[in-house]
Design a protein around this motif. Structure first.
Motif, short mmCIF file in Angstrom:
data_model
loop_
_atom_site.label_atom_id
_atom_site.label_comp_id
_atom_site.label_asym_id
_atom_site.label_seq_id
_atom_site.Cartn_x
_atom_site.Cartn_y
_atom_site.Cartn_z
N ALA A 73 0.82 -1.21 0.00
CA ALA A 73 0.00 0.00 0.00
C ALA A 73 0.86 1.26 0.00
CB ALA A 73 -0.93 -0.01 1.21
N VAL A 74 1.95 1.24 0.77
CA VAL A 74 2.85 2.40 0.82
C VAL A 74 3.48 2.64 -0.55
CG1 VAL A 74 5.05 3.21 1.75
CG2 VAL A 74 3.32 2.30 3.28
N GLU A 75 3.86 1.59 -1.23
CA GLU A 75 4.48 1.74 -2.55
C GLU A 75 3.49 2.25 -3.58
OE1 GLU A 75 7.80 1.75 -5.01
OE2 GLU A 75 7.59 1.48 -2.83
N VAL A 76 2.25 1.78 -3.49
CA VAL A 76 1.23 2.25 -4.43
C VAL A 76 0.92 3.73 -4.19
CG1 VAL A 76 -1.19 2.00 -5.09
CG2 VAL A 76 0.24 -0.02 -4.80
N ASP B 187 11.53 -1.97 -2.93
CA ASP B 187 11.08 -1.23 -1.73
C ASP B 187 10.12 -2.09 -0.91
OD1 ASP B 187 12.59 0.90 -2.51
OD2 ASP B 187 10.94 1.99 -3.44
N VAL B 188 9.27 -2.83 -1.57
CA VAL B 188 8.35 -3.72 -0.85
C VAL B 188 9.11 -4.85 -0.17
CG1 VAL B 188 6.35 -5.24 -1.09
CG2 VAL B 188 6.50 -3.15 -2.46
N ILE B 189 10.06 -5.44 -0.90
CA ILE B 189 10.82 -6.57 -0.34
C ILE B 189 11.65 -6.11 0.86
CG2 ILE B 189 12.64 -8.23 -0.83
CD1 ILE B 189 11.63 -8.35 -3.70
N LEU B 190 12.35 -4.98 0.72
CA LEU B 190 13.18 -4.51 1.83
C LEU B 190 12.32 -4.10 3.03
CD1 LEU B 190 15.86 -2.36 -0.04
CD2 LEU B 190 16.14 -4.61 0.98
N GLY B 191 11.16 -3.51 2.77
CA GLY B 191 10.29 -3.14 3.88
C GLY B 191 9.81 -4.34 4.67
N VAL B 192 9.42 -5.42 3.95
CA VAL B 192 8.95 -6.63 4.64
C VAL B 192 10.10 -7.33 5.35
CG1 VAL B 192 7.87 -8.87 4.30
CG2 VAL B 192 7.03 -6.89 3.04
N LEU B 193 11.28 -7.37 4.74
CA LEU B 193 12.43 -8.01 5.39
C LEU B 193 12.82 -7.27 6.67
CD1 LEU B 193 14.78 -8.97 2.40
CD2 LEU B 193 13.45 -10.49 3.86
N GLY B 194 12.84 -5.95 6.62
CA GLY B 194 13.15 -5.19 7.84
C GLY B 194 12.13 -5.41 8.93
N LEU B 195 10.86 -5.47 8.55
CA LEU B 195 9.79 -5.73 9.51
C LEU B 195 9.95 -7.11 10.15
CD1 LEU B 195 6.09 -4.86 9.09
CD2 LEU B 195 6.67 -7.23 9.47
N MET B 196 10.26 -8.12 9.35
CA MET B 196 10.41 -9.48 9.87
C MET B 196 11.62 -9.59 10.79
SD MET B 196 9.53 -11.44 6.30
CE MET B 196 9.97 -13.07 6.89
N LEU B 197 12.73 -8.96 10.41
CA LEU B 197 13.93 -9.02 11.26
C LEU B 197 13.70 -8.32 12.60
CD1 LEU B 197 16.72 -8.32 8.60
CD2 LEU B 197 16.18 -10.50 9.71
#
Length: 211
Positions: free
Chosen positions: A137-140, A154-164
């Motif tokens: 949603a943020v990217e859209v 940007d989506v992949i890095l955002g989710v990876l940072g959230l998971m870590l």
């Protein structure tokens, strides 16, 4: 002819089943409370989550003037490889920015739930799914309103940072909250069983002397 009361067949089957599988005695309930929701943690999580999302929205909608723009990227990790291959400080900062954008959400979203006894795997899966939806949603919004191009990294890095961030902080934080709750809990005092009074015995009659 055999005399006597015959045992009903259902009672006989029930007795045979209980003999093969005896019931376990009921254990006493734990004196420590296990609240489904920890209200102070939930309130703090909701407040901090709202503040963090407002900050992310402000950063997304903020317009940054640039001389030129890259094309839209739909290849996973293409931008990340290009930034790291350049070996510049700006490239490393760009990758770190992508990882840190939604990292607080990985901690604040479970806090907003306020459940100290939640499953670790279930919490991780729920947070990761919500983070994926939020990053998309943020990217859209950033592409439609912020005037920037779509970049799947940007989506992949955002989710990876959230998971870590979730893995590094949430399990240890929940364990600390559980220990604090159990240390504050006071076990219920044990009630001593009532002892029945001893039966009174008839006293021996004392002989009387006549004058």
């Amino acid at each position: 002819m055999r005399t006597g009361s015959a045992r009903p067949p259902e009672q006989g089957r029930r007795s045979d089943t209980e003999a093969r599988h005896p019931r376990r005695p009921r254990t006493e309930r734990s004196p420590y409370p296990e609240p489904r929701v920890h209200l102070p943690v939930r309130v703090a999580g909701l407040v901090l989550l709202a503040a963090d999302l407002a900050l992310v929205l402000w950063l997304v909608l903020r317009s940054t003037p640039t001389e030129w723009m890259l094309d839209a990227n739909f290849t996973p990790f293409a931008t990340v490889r290009a930034e790291l291959a350049g070996g510049t400080l700006a490239g490393y900062q760009e990758v770190a920015r992508g990882l840190l954008t939604l990292a607080p959400v990985g901690i604040l979203l479970p806090m907003a739930g306020g459940r100290p006894y939640a499953s670790t795997l279930g919490s991780f899966l729920r947070t990761s799914g919500a983070g994926l939806l939020l990053a998309t949603a943020v990217e859209v919004v950033q592409t439609a309103v912020g005037g920037k191009v779509l970049n799947v990294d940007d989506v992949i890095l955002g989710v990876l940072g959230l998971m870590l961030a979730h893995v590094a902080v949430v399990p240890a934080g929940r364990a600390a909250v559980r220990r604090r709750l159990e240390s504050r809990a006071v076990p219920a005092p044990a009630v001593a069983p009532e002892v029945p009074p001893a039966p009174r015995t008839a006293s021996a009659a004392t002989p009387t002397t006549s004058a």
